[in-house]
Scaffold this motif. Structure first.
Motif, PDB file in Angstrom:
ATOM      1  N   ASP A  47      -7.445  -1.048  11.290  1.00  0.00           N
ATOM      2  CA  ASP A  47      -6.765  -2.266  10.856  1.00  0.00           C
ATOM      3  C   ASP A  47      -6.505  -3.130  12.083  1.00  0.00           C
ATOM      4  O   ASP A  47      -5.895  -2.676  13.060  1.00  0.00           O
ATOM      5  N   ALA A  48      -6.936  -4.394  12.037  1.00  0.00           N
ATOM      6  CA  ALA A  48      -6.944  -5.227  13.240  1.00  0.00           C
ATOM      7  C   ALA A  48      -5.569  -5.411  13.854  1.00  0.00           C
ATOM      8  O   ALA A  48      -5.434  -5.464  15.078  1.00  0.00           O
ATOM      9  N   ASP A  49      -4.520  -5.522  13.033  1.00  0.00           N
ATOM     10  CA  ASP A  49      -3.193  -5.779  13.619  1.00  0.00           C
ATOM     11  C   ASP A  49      -2.349  -4.513  13.731  1.00  0.00           C
ATOM     12  O   ASP A  49      -1.166  -4.585  14.065  1.00  0.00           O
ATOM     13  N   ARG A  50      -2.938  -3.346  13.448  1.00  0.00           N
ATOM     14  CA  ARG A  50      -2.263  -2.046  13.582  1.00  0.00           C
ATOM     15  C   ARG A  50      -1.011  -1.941  12.706  1.00  0.00           C
ATOM     16  O   ARG A  50      -0.132  -1.145  12.967  1.00  0.00           O
ATOM     17  N   ASP A  51      -0.953  -2.771  11.671  1.00  0.00           N
ATOM     18  CA  ASP A  51       0.122  -2.701  10.677  1.00  0.00           C
ATOM     19  C   ASP A  51      -0.540  -2.304   9.365  1.00  0.00           C
ATOM     20  O   ASP A  51      -0.926  -3.151   8.557  1.00  0.00           O
ATOM     21  N   ILE A  52      -0.700  -1.010   9.165  1.00  0.00           N
ATOM     22  CA  ILE A  52      -1.512  -0.492   8.065  1.00  0.00           C
ATOM     23  C   ILE A  52      -0.685  -0.453   6.787  1.00  0.00           C
ATOM     24  O   ILE A  52       0.401   0.146   6.752  1.00  0.00           O
ATOM     25  N   LYS A  53      -1.189  -1.101   5.749  1.00  0.00           N
ATOM     26  CA  LYS A  53      -0.578  -1.027   4.431  1.00  0.00           C
ATOM     27  C   LYS A  53      -1.444  -0.115   3.562  1.00  0.00           C
ATOM     28  O   LYS A  53      -2.655  -0.296   3.471  1.00  0.00           O
ATOM     29  N   VAL A  54      -0.809   0.865   2.933  1.00  0.00           N
ATOM     30  CA  VAL A  54      -1.498   1.695   1.948  1.00  0.00           C
ATOM     31  C   VAL A  54      -1.020   1.217   0.584  1.00  0.00           C
ATOM     32  O   VAL A  54       0.143   1.449   0.205  1.00  0.00           O
ATOM     33  N   ASN A  55      -1.872   0.518  -0.117  1.00  0.00           N
ATOM     34  CA  ASN A  55      -1.493  -0.106  -1.385  1.00  0.00           C
ATOM     35  C   ASN A  55      -2.754  -0.321  -2.215  1.00  0.00           C
ATOM     36  O   ASN A  55      -3.851   0.084  -1.804  1.00  0.00           O
ATOM     37  N   PRO A  56      -2.679  -0.934  -3.384  1.00  0.00           N
ATOM     38  CA  PRO A  56      -3.893  -1.100  -4.204  1.00  0.00           C
ATOM     39  C   PRO A  56      -5.010  -1.862  -3.502  1.00  0.00           C
ATOM     40  O   PRO A  56      -6.195  -1.616  -3.778  1.00  0.00           O
ATOM     41  N   ILE A  69      -0.036  -7.952  -8.623  1.00  0.00           N
ATOM     42  CA  ILE A  69      -0.375  -6.734  -9.356  1.00  0.00           C
ATOM     43  C   ILE A  69       0.631  -6.580 -10.500  1.00  0.00           C
ATOM     44  O   ILE A  69       1.846  -6.704 -10.282  1.00  0.00           O
ATOM     45  N   PRO A  70       0.179  -6.337 -11.729  1.00  0.00           N
ATOM     46  CA  PRO A  70       1.141  -6.139 -12.823  1.00  0.00           C
ATOM     47  C   PRO A  70       2.149  -5.042 -12.485  1.00  0.00           C
ATOM     48  O   PRO A  70       1.771  -3.966 -12.001  1.00  0.00           O
ATOM     49  N   GLU A  71       3.420  -5.298 -12.749  1.00  0.00           N
ATOM     50  CA  GLU A  71       4.463  -4.348 -12.364  1.00  0.00           C
ATOM     51  C   GLU A  71       4.333  -3.013 -13.074  1.00  0.00           C
ATOM     52  O   GLU A  71       4.727  -1.978 -12.546  1.00  0.00           O
ATOM     53  N   ASN A  72       3.771  -3.031 -14.285  1.00  0.00           N
ATOM     54  CA  ASN A  72       3.670  -1.779 -15.053  1.00  0.00           C
ATOM     55  C   ASN A  72       2.320  -1.100 -14.884  1.00  0.00           C
ATOM     56  O   ASN A  72       1.962  -0.208 -15.655  1.00  0.00           O
ATOM     57  N   ILE A 132      -2.163   3.100 -10.707  1.00  0.00           N
ATOM     58  CA  ILE A 132      -3.006   2.811  -9.545  1.00  0.00           C
ATOM     59  C   ILE A 132      -4.398   2.377  -9.990  1.00  0.00           C
ATOM     60  O   ILE A 132      -4.958   1.403  -9.467  1.00  0.00           O
ATOM     61  N   ASP A 133      -4.966   3.041 -10.982  1.00  0.00           N
ATOM     62  CA  ASP A 133      -6.280   2.647 -11.487  1.00  0.00           C
ATOM     63  C   ASP A 133      -6.236   1.254 -12.095  1.00  0.00           C
ATOM     64  O   ASP A 133      -7.169   0.456 -11.922  1.00  0.00           O
ATOM     65  N   GLN A 134      -5.176   0.945 -12.825  1.00  0.00           N
ATOM     66  CA  GLN A 134      -5.061  -0.389 -13.418  1.00  0.00           C
ATOM     67  C   GLN A 134      -4.870  -1.457 -12.344  1.00  0.00           C
ATOM     68  O   GLN A 134      -5.355  -2.583 -12.488  1.00  0.00           O
ATOM     69  N   ALA A 135      -4.184  -1.103 -11.266  1.00  0.00           N
ATOM     70  CA  ALA A 135      -3.986  -2.060 -10.180  1.00  0.00           C
ATOM     71  C   ALA A 135      -5.309  -2.400  -9.503  1.00  0.00           C
ATOM     72  O   ALA A 135      -5.617  -3.575  -9.259  1.00  0.00           O
TER      73      ALA A 135
END
Length: 733
Positions: free
Chosen positions: A151-160, A211-214, A217-220
């Motif tokens: 990750d270029a800015d070394r601020d890694i987000k683990v998300n959809p 991303i829909p709140e409900n 992970i697959d739906q996201a």
């Protein structure tokens, strides 16, 4: 030993910021360091940064900070952040090498610790990985997601968003051969395209997609897959990473500055007016000179800067843009008539005076210039956020999605020159967000507008002491597109093509697409252009007053030295073979006009072109903005085929954004298919459709046939259309 990405980017930024005093990147010096300790992007909206906050302060060069974000339903107790996600502390982390078969090889040398704020910090013994083969897996309860370590800015987000990149590209889109190709680049010390992965891993988090709140992970990730612009951007970047080092070149000059002609047409959705919340909204954006002092001694001119330098044995090309722009909008709403309860359509205009001047600027970053002529400039581009109405009751924050740049560049005149033109069109989206000042920090509130826009950027190289005499009474061909939004009535979209002897009236075939009194679409003849005159436009620079290739376009009123002429402002290449203008007229509205010097040369008999551009469509129930995103035009002995949106990645995409008038709704970009064939004649720089079927495609071409500027006119069917396309020749296979 592998070169780490942070050291390369630091060098890139330091060297890029050493351009000339009047280049587009001057403003970079004034951008504050946005690296803070665990900033939540929801709580600290700032200009001069991209949409995703960065949390790299205090880290060592071989360290990265990790944050996990889940949809709201999966972590209702988590800290709220942007895009309907919630921040959680993962229960478990794993870092491993992987391959295209999803196998896991746990041979990465790293350690983890929790920072003082509870976030995880990863320390990589051999430096931050730069390729796609190192994956981070985070678990929270039963929920598992992945991200690239590069990750270029070394601020890694683990998300959809990061999970989509790993699962849909590395493990599904890439073949085994593709994967081996990118890993060969990673292991090659001189292959610069390995750094595409750090850019891509970082930029997916700049997308403003809720991303829909409900969602699961697959739906996201399914939500992201249905966003045509996001999915196509990721695919384009993945294809870009497959280029080998042998494909990469550098600009011949150490630095080159360009005058920018910028025009964007947007179709979005506004939530500012409660009575018509969700109504569709057309908008235009055109480049402006920004006066910095009251005595006209300093200006910010719309500009691009290209810089080449050597770092660690690598040839690097960096680019940055800084484009002030004015905006106009026209709301098309459907609501009950006050007092009658009868539903009707209505239009509400918001002229340029309603919107504070804004800025369309990209962060400096590395790009690839291909070797095969005609060369193309390619990069993933991140656009800066901006803020307007800072001292008002409604502070506006403007955030933009990244886009994939695939621009045409010309062959330089000599070893000391850069290309004399960089031509691109692309699609991007974004939002206007209400901001609240809380203790000096600007916190995101409600979304005010959603934007979907097609942008033309024509960058023409600056000259010193530009001589406009070669343009006077010059023989040119002309193509244009414009949008007239400045009245409380249906918008009008115009296009046309023809010939032009400068200083005289263009001989145009042009038309106007609008709606009649019953709001049915109509296509009628366009306005008479009148006389179009040109003059040299003076510029104030750090070394004094000069003519740098900027031009006035006017009929009768050239305006004062630094004022606005009655037709628009534009620019020329140093040899005057290509002119481009931002139109701003009472009869045409705002738009873009392009002129190529008339030629006696024929088009190539056989050639392939990259096609980019916009088309507007009006029906009795909907407005539609189409974006041709890197389609393919193939010509062969007087016939042409335009392909876009096919399953073959090289044939590009067509994005469609549709406003359903009676529903007050605007859909997110969707994929559609265009397959158009037509026959044509070409002579004296003009292209004319002669088959009489389907949409009429006509336009102009450059002296060597490398660049075509094509208009579209469709005057039959339930949806009428018009637009402007730019087709630029591809290198031979």
């Amino acid at each position: 030993m592998r070169l780490t990405l942070p050291s390369l980017l630091t060098t890139s930024l330091l060297l890029t910021a050493c351009g000339s005093g009047d280049s587009a990147i001057d403003s970079v010096r004034d951008i504050p360091n946005r690296f803070g300790s665990t900033q939540n992007a929801l709580d600290d909206f700032s200009s001069g940064s991209t949409g995703d906050s960065s949390n790299a302060r205090g880290l060592k060069p071989n360290q990265a900070r990790l944050t996990m974000e889940l949809p709201g339903l999966l972590a209702p107790e988590g800290e709220a952040t942007r895009r309907n996600l919630r921040i959680v502390i993962p229960d478990e982390l794993r870092v491993y090498h992987t391959n295209s078969s999803q196998q896991k090889f746990e041979d990465v040398s790293y350690s983890t610790e929790k920072g003082a704020d509870g976030h995880f910090i990863l320390t990589f013994d051999d430096g931050i990985p730069v390729g796609p083969d190192v994956v981070i897996e985070a678990r929270y309860g039963n929920h598992i997601m992945t991200a690239l370590a590069a990750d270029a800015d070394r601020d890694i987000k683990v998300n959809p968003f990061s999970h989509y990149l790993v699962t849909e590209i590395l493990w599904r889109y890439y073949s085994k051969t593709d994967y081996q190709t990118v890993l060969a680049c990673v292991d090659n010390p001189t292959c610069i395209n390995k750094y595409v992965w750090g850019t891509l891993a970082d930029q997916v988090h700049d997308f403003e997609i809720d991303i829909p709140e409900n969602a699961s992970i697959d739906q996201a990730t399914g939500t992201l897959a249905t966003r045509a612009d996001f999915a196509r951007y990721v695919e384009n970047m993945a294809n870009y990473a497959l280029l080998g080092q042998a494909s990469s070149d550098r600009i011949r000059a150490s630095a080159a500055d360009y005058n920018s002609v910028f025009f964007a047409l947007e179709l979005g959705q506004t939530f500012r007016e409660s009575r018509i919340a969700g109504a569709g909204q057309w908008g235009t954006r055109i480049a402006r000179e920004e006066k910095l002092t009251s005595d006209n001694s300093a200006f910010l001119y719309p500009a691009l800067t290209l810089t080449s330098f050597d770092a660690f044995g690598l040839n690097i090309t960096s680019l940055a843009t800084d484009i002030p722009y004015d905006r106009e909008t026209l709301i098309h709403g459907f609501h009950d008539t006050p007092g009658s309860g009868v539903p009707e359509q209505a239009f509400y205009s918001r002229g340029a005076e309603h919107w504070e001047r804004n800025s369309h600027s990209s962060a400096p970053g590395a790009a690839t210039l291909t070797t095969a002529p005609p060369a193309r400039l390619m990069a993933g581009r991140a656009l800066y956020q901006s803020i307007t109405n800072r001292n008002s009751d409604e502070i506006n924050g403007w955030t933009r999605n990244p886009y994939y740049l695939n621009a045409f560049t010309s062959e330089p005149a000599d070893e000391q020159s850069g290309p004399d033109r960089v031509l691109s069109n692309y699609f991007t989206a974004g939002k206007s967000i209400a901001l609240a000042d809380e203790g000096g920090k600007l916190k995101r509130q409600k979304t005010l507008e959603d934007h979907y826009l097609s942008a033309f950027e024509l960058h023409l190289q600056r000259s010193k002491a530009f001589d406009s005499s070669a343009i006077e009474n010059g023989e040119y061909n002309l193509a244009y597109f414009s949008a007239k939004l400045n009245s409380d009535a249906a918008p009008t979209f115009g296009a046309g093509f023809g010939s032009w002897t400068t200083g005289n009236a263009p001989a145009l075939e042009n038309w106007a697409l609008s709606r009649d009194n019953s709001l049915q679409p109509t296509l009628t003849p366009g306005p008479a252009p009148g006389v179009w005159q040109l003059s040299n436009r003076r510029s104030n620079l750090s070394y004094g007053t000069d003519y740098i290739g900027r031009l006035n376009l006017f009929q009768s009123n050239e305006g004062p030295a630094y004022g606005q002429p009655d037709l628009g402002v534009g620019a020329s290449t140093p040899d005057s073979s290509l002119l481009a203008f931002n139109l701003d007229t009472a009869s045409f509205g705002t738009g873009i006009a392009i002129a190529t010097r008339k030629t006696s040369n024929d088009l190539p008999q056989e050639a392939r072109y990259r096609v980019q551009g916009l088309v507007t469509g009006l029906s009795g129930t909907a407005n539609t903005l189409y974006q041709i995103d890197n389609g393919t035009l193939t010509i062969s002995n007087g016939t042409a085929t335009l392909m876009a949106g096919t399953p073959t990645a090289n044939d590009g995409s067509v994005f469609a954004v549709q406003h359903r008038i009676m529903d007050n709704t605007v859909n997110t970009p969707e994929n559609t298919l265009w397959n158009i064939s037509f026959s044509f004649t070409a002579s004296s720089g003009l292209i004319e459709d002669n088959d009489g079927g389907g949409p009429d495609i006509n336009g102009i071409y450059s002296n060597n046939g490398d660049q075509l500027f094509l208009t579209i006119q469709q005057d039959s069917g339930t949806e009428l259309r018009t637009g402007l396309l730019m087709a630029t020749r591809l290198p031979e296979d």
